[in-house]
Design a protein around this motif. Sequence first.
Motif, PDB file in Angstrom:
ATOM      1  N   ASN A   1       0.354   1.252  -1.466  1.00 60.12           N
ATOM      2  CA  ASN A   1       1.253   1.274  -2.630  1.00 60.12           C
ATOM      3  C   ASN A   1       2.389   0.269  -2.480  1.00 60.12           C
ATOM      4  OD1 ASN A   1      -0.343   3.276  -3.728  1.00 60.12           O
ATOM      5  ND2 ASN A   1       1.061   4.932  -3.216  1.00 60.12           N
TER       6      ASN A   1
ATOM      7  N   HIS B   1      -5.967  -3.539  -0.546  1.00 57.87           N
ATOM      8  CA  HIS B   1      -6.133  -4.886  -1.093  1.00 57.87           C
ATOM      9  C   HIS B   1      -6.663  -5.775   0.032  1.00 57.87           C
ATOM     10  CE1 HIS B   1      -2.841  -2.978  -3.317  1.00 57.87           C
ATOM     11  NE2 HIS B   1      -3.032  -3.830  -4.308  1.00 57.87           N
TER      12      HIS B   1
ATOM     13  N   ASP C   1       0.156  -5.974  -7.994  1.00 58.98           N
ATOM     14  CA  ASP C   1      -1.285  -5.743  -8.147  1.00 58.98           C
ATOM     15  C   ASP C   1      -1.531  -4.242  -8.060  1.00 58.98           C
ATOM     16  OD1 ASP C   1      -4.036  -5.524  -8.055  1.00 58.98           O
ATOM     17  OD2 ASP C   1      -4.309  -6.911  -6.388  1.00 58.98           O
ATOM     18  N   HIS C   2      -1.532  -3.594  -9.224  1.00 54.96           N
ATOM     19  CA  HIS C   2      -1.655  -2.134  -9.289  1.00 54.96           C
ATOM     20  C   HIS C   2      -3.044  -1.689  -9.739  1.00 54.96           C
ATOM     21  CE1 HIS C   2       2.645  -1.609  -8.595  1.00 54.96           C
ATOM     22  NE2 HIS C   2       2.808  -2.665  -9.370  1.00 54.96           N
ATOM     23  N   GLN C   3      -4.056  -2.480  -9.423  1.00 52.94           N
ATOM     24  CA  GLN C   3      -5.409  -2.100  -9.830  1.00 52.94           C
ATOM     25  C   GLN C   3      -5.710  -0.683  -9.340  1.00 52.94           C
ATOM     26  OE1 GLN C   3      -8.728  -4.166  -7.999  1.00 52.94           O
ATOM     27  NE2 GLN C   3      -9.802  -4.197  -9.953  1.00 52.94           N
TER      28      GLN C   3
ATOM     29  N   HIS D   1      -6.891   0.643  -5.874  1.00 56.17           N
ATOM     30  CA  HIS D   1      -5.928   0.656  -4.780  1.00 56.17           C
ATOM     31  C   HIS D   1      -4.900   1.773  -4.904  1.00 56.17           C
ATOM     32  CE1 HIS D   1      -7.607  -3.225  -3.857  1.00 56.17           C
ATOM     33  NE2 HIS D   1      -7.106  -3.787  -4.944  1.00 56.17           N
ATOM     34  N   THR D   2      -4.504   2.093  -6.126  1.00 57.45           N
ATOM     35  CA  THR D   2      -3.314   2.944  -6.314  1.00 57.45           C
ATOM     36  C   THR D   2      -3.545   4.287  -6.995  1.00 57.45           C
ATOM     37  OG1 THR D   2      -2.800   1.837  -8.397  1.00 57.45           O
ATOM     38  CG2 THR D   2      -1.802   0.911  -6.384  1.00 57.45           C
TER      39      THR D   2
ATOM     40  N   ALA E   1       1.031  -3.071  -3.253  1.00 59.02           N
ATOM     41  CA  ALA E   1       0.835  -3.189  -4.701  1.00 59.02           C
ATOM     42  C   ALA E   1       2.152  -3.523  -5.395  1.00 59.02           C
ATOM     43  CB  ALA E   1       0.245  -1.899  -5.258  1.00 59.02           C
TER      44      ALA E   1
END
Length: 153
Positions: free
Chosen positions: A34, A64, A42-44, A47-48, A37
């Motif tokens: 987090n 990531h 980059d909050h795809q 990943h989150t 991110a």
Amino acid sequence: MAKVVIGSHAEFEEYIGQELGVSEYLKIDQERINAFAEATIDHQWIHTNPERAAESAFGTTIAHGYLTVSLLPYLWEQIAEINNIKMMINYGIEKLKFNQPVKVNDEVRLKVKLTSLADLRGITKCQLNVKLEIKDNPKPAFSGEFIFLYHFK
């Protein structure tokens, strides 16, 4: 494994073609993912978002790829102590290949071999073959050639 200690270009040359060592394992938790991110915007969801990622092919969130790459300097310092330098520069990455995702709570470590060394008018160009290993997984997270420039005093 004890750290390799290097204080000059000549000392570096003694290790050409040799494995330099392996770092300690580092756990990749959701908090680290987090934070990366946030830093990279980059909050795809893979990943989150643990709930959505649980329904993915991975069954959980994954780190990531560039988060794993960014750990290289930290893990490299566990393997080698480079002394007597004015400066070190990250110079390049060649043949980087992401082989396996790092799932949340996986532990990773770095394995390094010195592939080549060059003297560029007093600056040491060091090329390292690296693999980021995932504990209990036969495939590395990534492999590639990382290049550093060392300006020895």
